[in-house]
Write an enzyme that holds these catalytic residues in place. Sequence first.
Site, PDB file in Angstrom:
ATOM      1  N   GLY A 112     -13.773  -1.392  -7.144  1.00 49.28           N
ATOM      2  CA  GLY A 112     -15.102  -0.841  -6.875  1.00 49.28           C
ATOM      3  C   GLY A 112     -15.170   0.048  -5.649  1.00 49.28           C
ATOM      4  N   GLY A 113     -14.037   0.592  -5.207  1.00 50.29           N
ATOM      5  CA  GLY A 113     -14.052   1.473  -4.032  1.00 50.29           C
ATOM      6  C   GLY A 113     -14.584   0.714  -2.834  1.00 50.29           C
ATOM      7  N   ASP A 152      -7.572   8.534   0.177  1.00 45.61           N
ATOM      8  CA  ASP A 152      -8.282   7.526   0.984  1.00 45.61           C
ATOM      9  C   ASP A 152      -8.168   7.812   2.484  1.00 45.61           C
ATOM     10  OD1 ASP A 152      -9.329   6.106  -1.082  1.00 45.61           O
ATOM     11  OD2 ASP A 152      -8.086   4.334  -0.856  1.00 45.61           O
ATOM     12  N   THR A 155      -9.433   0.355 -10.043  1.00 41.73           N
ATOM     13  CA  THR A 155      -8.565  -0.633  -9.448  1.00 41.73           C
ATOM     14  C   THR A 155      -8.681  -1.888 -10.292  1.00 41.73           C
ATOM     15  OG1 THR A 155      -8.810   0.392  -7.297  1.00 41.73           O
ATOM     16  CG2 THR A 155      -8.370  -1.954  -7.265  1.00 41.73           C
ATOM     17  N   GLU A 161      -6.102   4.241  -7.329  1.00 37.11           N
ATOM     18  CA  GLU A 161      -7.225   4.955  -6.720  1.00 37.11           C
ATOM     19  C   GLU A 161      -8.196   5.447  -7.779  1.00 37.11           C
ATOM     20  OE1 GLU A 161      -9.690   5.422  -4.303  1.00 37.11           O
ATOM     21  OE2 GLU A 161      -9.483   7.487  -4.954  1.00 37.11           O
ATOM     22  N   SER A 198      -7.927   1.232   3.263  1.00 33.77           N
ATOM     23  CA  SER A 198      -8.382   0.742   1.958  1.00 33.77           C
ATOM     24  C   SER A 198      -9.602  -0.147   2.119  1.00 33.77           C
ATOM     25  CB  SER A 198      -7.255  -0.066   1.322  1.00 33.77           C
ATOM     26  OG  SER A 198      -7.719  -0.752   0.188  1.00 33.77           O
ATOM     27  N   SER A 199     -10.299  -0.354   1.013  1.00 29.66           N
ATOM     28  CA  SER A 199     -11.398  -1.328   0.984  1.00 29.66           C
ATOM     29  C   SER A 199     -11.043  -2.542   0.152  1.00 29.66           C
ATOM     30  CB  SER A 199     -12.639  -0.694   0.363  1.00 29.66           C
ATOM     31  OG  SER A 199     -13.038   0.413   1.108  1.00 29.66           O
ATOM     32  N   ARG A 214       0.845  -1.198   0.000  1.00 26.45           N
ATOM     33  CA  ARG A 214       0.000   0.000   0.000  1.00 26.45           C
ATOM     34  C   ARG A 214       0.877   1.244   0.000  1.00 26.45           C
ATOM     35  NH1 ARG A 214      -5.166   1.671  -1.121  1.00 26.45           N
ATOM     36  NH2 ARG A 214      -6.136   2.908   0.503  1.00 26.45           N
TER      37      ARG A 214
HETATM   38  N1  GLU Z   1      -8.511   3.311  -3.335  1.00 28.03           N
HETATM   39  C1  GLU Z   1      -9.464   2.304  -3.038  1.00 28.03           C
HETATM   40  C2  GLU Z   1      -9.067   1.495  -1.849  1.00 28.03           C
HETATM   41  O1  GLU Z   1      -7.938   1.262  -1.649  1.00 28.03           O
HETATM   42  C3  GLU Z   1      -9.645   1.374  -4.161  1.00 28.03           C
HETATM   43  C4  GLU Z   1     -10.358   2.029  -5.235  1.00 28.03           C
HETATM   44  C5  GLU Z   1     -11.060   1.020  -6.055  1.00 28.03           C
HETATM   45  O2  GLU Z   1     -11.285  -0.025  -5.703  1.00 28.03           O
HETATM   46  O3  GLU Z   1     -11.442   1.201  -7.128  1.00 28.03           O
HETATM   47  O4  GLU Z   1      -9.884   1.065  -1.126  1.00 28.03           O
END
Ligand code: GLU
Length: 583
Positions: free
Chosen positions: A489-490, A444, A404, A424, A468-469, A118
Amino acid sequence: MFKLTRFCILFVSLVSLFSQPISAESFTQREARDPEAATGFQAHALVTAKQAMVSSANPYATKVGLSVLKQGGTAMDAAVAIQAVLTLVEPQSSGIGGGAFILYWDQKAQKLFTLDGREAAPSAANEHLFFENGKPISWHQAVVGGRSVGVPGVLAALELGQQKWGKLSWQSLFEQAIELSEQGFIVSPRLAKLVELNINPGLAKLEPAKSYFYPANQPLKAGDLKRNPALAEQFKQIAKQGSQYFYQGDLAQKIVKAVQTSDIAPGQLSQSDLKNYQPKLRAPLCGDYHDYQVCGFGPPSSGGFTVLQILQLLEPFKLAQYPANSATALHLFSQASKLAFADRNRYLADSDFTSVPLNQLLKPDYLNKRSELIQLNTDLGVAKAGEIRQTKIDEGASLTQPNTSHISIVDKWGNAVSMTTSIEMAFGSTVMVEGFLLNNQLTDFSFSPKQNGQLVVNRVEPNKRPRSSMSPTMVFKNGQLVGVLGSPGGSRIINYVAQTLIAKLDWQLTIQAAIDLPKITNLNGETSLEAGTNIAEYQTQFEKLGHKVNIRELNSGLHAIWKTQQGWQGAADPRREGIALGY
Ligand code: GLU
């Protein structure tokens, strides 16, 4: 199952996405933004193979990964080659300018490793990184330029992983990406669409990204042959010198210069930040669901934790008794997700900086009490985080903007990689260096260090990694690997992965059918149902239960592999352009 209306809705949501100032939005609304456009729906047949399998977001990348496996490379070798190719052909989503989480299953050692690549905040960053005139700036303002760039971690993590678990030479893993960068690749419809939509406000402004993506002032078009000689040159040096060329060599200087002299929002990243970056081996986060073990990534990701909590909150409801995606099952899913997101928002952050009470939040007694809050016939409203004995912490307002990529690989020895990799937002910070884009992963973090007078766990601190997700996942039964999956997908990644696991483990669908299922998300706010699918018809029924329903694009990008008695099944999300291939 899917109707044409999904594309019209997409455009409306894209326009509305960027039209609001951040301060007018609630936390869940902010996290729920996802500017990634769907660019098509292409049904895939399930792929089956005896020995090995790759599923990734782009056909070039999957083919290169497969060829590495056929040459006798391990899953880890293939991951390096795939990431190099994705940097070129899917620059909107991931690349060497970004970060990743990697799960590696070592079949011989029967051991699961998790490797954290990360991004980290520069040592000069502080909790007011995203403040101007005494106030947090809007997310829109924060994305573009050098300020949002974290120290890229993916290359260092891949190198460490490849040294530990690779068989082929590091250098050989870049050959195909170099050739493709020199000879050119065919621009995909998805990349062209995202450029044309101008979804990242920096892309048409900041050079050299502008000239790369809008040659002669025209957006790249699908079918164009695109060369990237600057990137080919960087790959040659990285192949020869290893990641130290990136973190300490000429390239490090160029990265620092690009960040510090960015025309928009210059940043503080320094040569010593790059030099000091360390990928980290962390402990996997595993828990039971039925008679399976589900393993994911712990902090700084919130993914593994939140996926597990959703599943374990649902255990008493025995979802196998309901048909796949039935209204009752999806209502229950949305409720568990609300509860899990409430805990995630309050307690999850980089555990090197804050103590994250994972054990308490995953204790059976605690989960039983939380599960009792779920009602079959009523929506629970906005869930509050559980109270556990700890200093008070408030949830932070951070955004995750989905762009992502997820890579799943199994090699002929049975080793596996589950890797989610990201810059991101689509096209990251739009700061481009020598043919690749730098991330905007620092957005984030929570922009405000405090909320209601309390410190937020996910505030910016020097050298800290933003929450992060990303949820790269592996599933085991009796200690043996049965599944590898993940998605972009955030924050919605968490829901995409959890729903797919339920589709496999409760509803016993094939992995392709599980991925195809219409998607539902709830980030502790409204219930989003995938536009143009049969579950959008639950709207009235859900509203009667008290849900606030939003019918919208849900642009998952699940790439997964599942074990069967005949070998491996591979699947790719029809909502993006990836493919699975095996042999
Ligand atoms: N930046 C997001 C994260 O680390 C990921 C973005 C995405 O999944 O598209 O959670």
